[in-house]
Design an enzyme around this catalytic site. Structure first.
Site, PDB file in Angstrom:
ATOM      1  CG  LEU A 101      -3.591   7.859  -6.485  1.00 48.10           C
ATOM      2  CD1 LEU A 101      -5.115   7.864  -6.543  1.00 48.10           C
ATOM      3  CD2 LEU A 101      -2.995   7.974  -7.883  1.00 48.10           C
ATOM      4  CG  HIS A 102      -4.814   5.780  -0.286  1.00 47.25           C
ATOM      5  ND1 HIS A 102      -4.256   5.381   0.909  1.00 47.25           N
ATOM      6  CD2 HIS A 102      -5.477   6.935  -0.024  1.00 47.25           C
ATOM      7  CE1 HIS A 102      -4.572   6.243   1.855  1.00 47.25           C
ATOM      8  NE2 HIS A 102      -5.325   7.199   1.313  1.00 47.25           N
ATOM      9  CB  ILE A 103      -1.589   2.723  -5.788  1.00 42.36           C
ATOM     10  CG1 ILE A 103      -1.583   1.487  -6.700  1.00 42.36           C
ATOM     11  CG2 ILE A 103      -0.186   3.105  -5.338  1.00 42.36           C
ATOM     12  CD1 ILE A 103      -0.792   1.660  -8.001  1.00 42.36           C
TER      13      ILE A 103
ATOM     14  CG  HIS B 269      -1.878   1.066   1.325  1.00 40.82           C
ATOM     15  ND1 HIS B 269      -2.936   0.990   2.197  1.00 40.82           N
ATOM     16  CD2 HIS B 269      -2.004   2.263   0.689  1.00 40.82           C
ATOM     17  CE1 HIS B 269      -3.661   2.090   2.088  1.00 40.82           C
ATOM     18  NE2 HIS B 269      -3.107   2.875   1.175  1.00 40.82           N
TER      19      HIS B 269
END
Length: 130
Positions: free
Chosen positions: A97-99, A37
């Site tokens: 921005l979460h990835i 994450h």
């Protein structure tokens, strides 16, 4: 007061950094949904998506694409999710921005309001102001 991201950029807070340039930094989320994450952020404290200059937005998207491939190769997930929050839902007060990799059974989920499934007409009416 500096945002958490600014403190990471200035090395006042330790982080596992996986990408860094003059305008963009990407690092491991300290409270991950799953390992892999990552938060992708501008180095300047733009607060929202709409505030990002075009060149910073383009670099963030380029980094996201690269990290997608790297996450896929490293973790072999069942899928990859992206999440980005604005306004009161941006708890960092700094665009990010979460990835993160997703795995069947990881218990991460989407909880909707009580609106339920809507008719096409109701959806059309709700978007008429756009």
């Amino acid at each position: 007061m500096k945002t958490i991201v600014e403190q990471i950029v200035n090395r006042e807070i330790e982080a596992v950094i996986v990408y860094e340039s003059k305008d963009v930094i990407a690092f491991a989320d300290h409270d991950p949904i799953n390992f892999g994450h990552i938060l992708i952020c501008p180095t300047y404290p733009y607060e929202s998506y709409i505030a990002l200059p075009e060149q910073v937005l383009l670099e963030i998207q380029s980094v996201a694409r690269d990290l997608y491939t790297r996450i896929e190769n490293a973790f072999e997930p069942d899928g990859i999710s992206f999440i980005q929050n604005n306004g009161q839902f941006n708890e960092l007060s700094h665009y990010h921005l979460h990835i993160f990799p997703r795995f069947c059974g990881d218990k991460f989920g989407w909880e909707s309001s009580d609106l339920g499934v809507q008719s096409i007409e109701k959806l059309r009416q709700s978007l008429a102001r756009l």
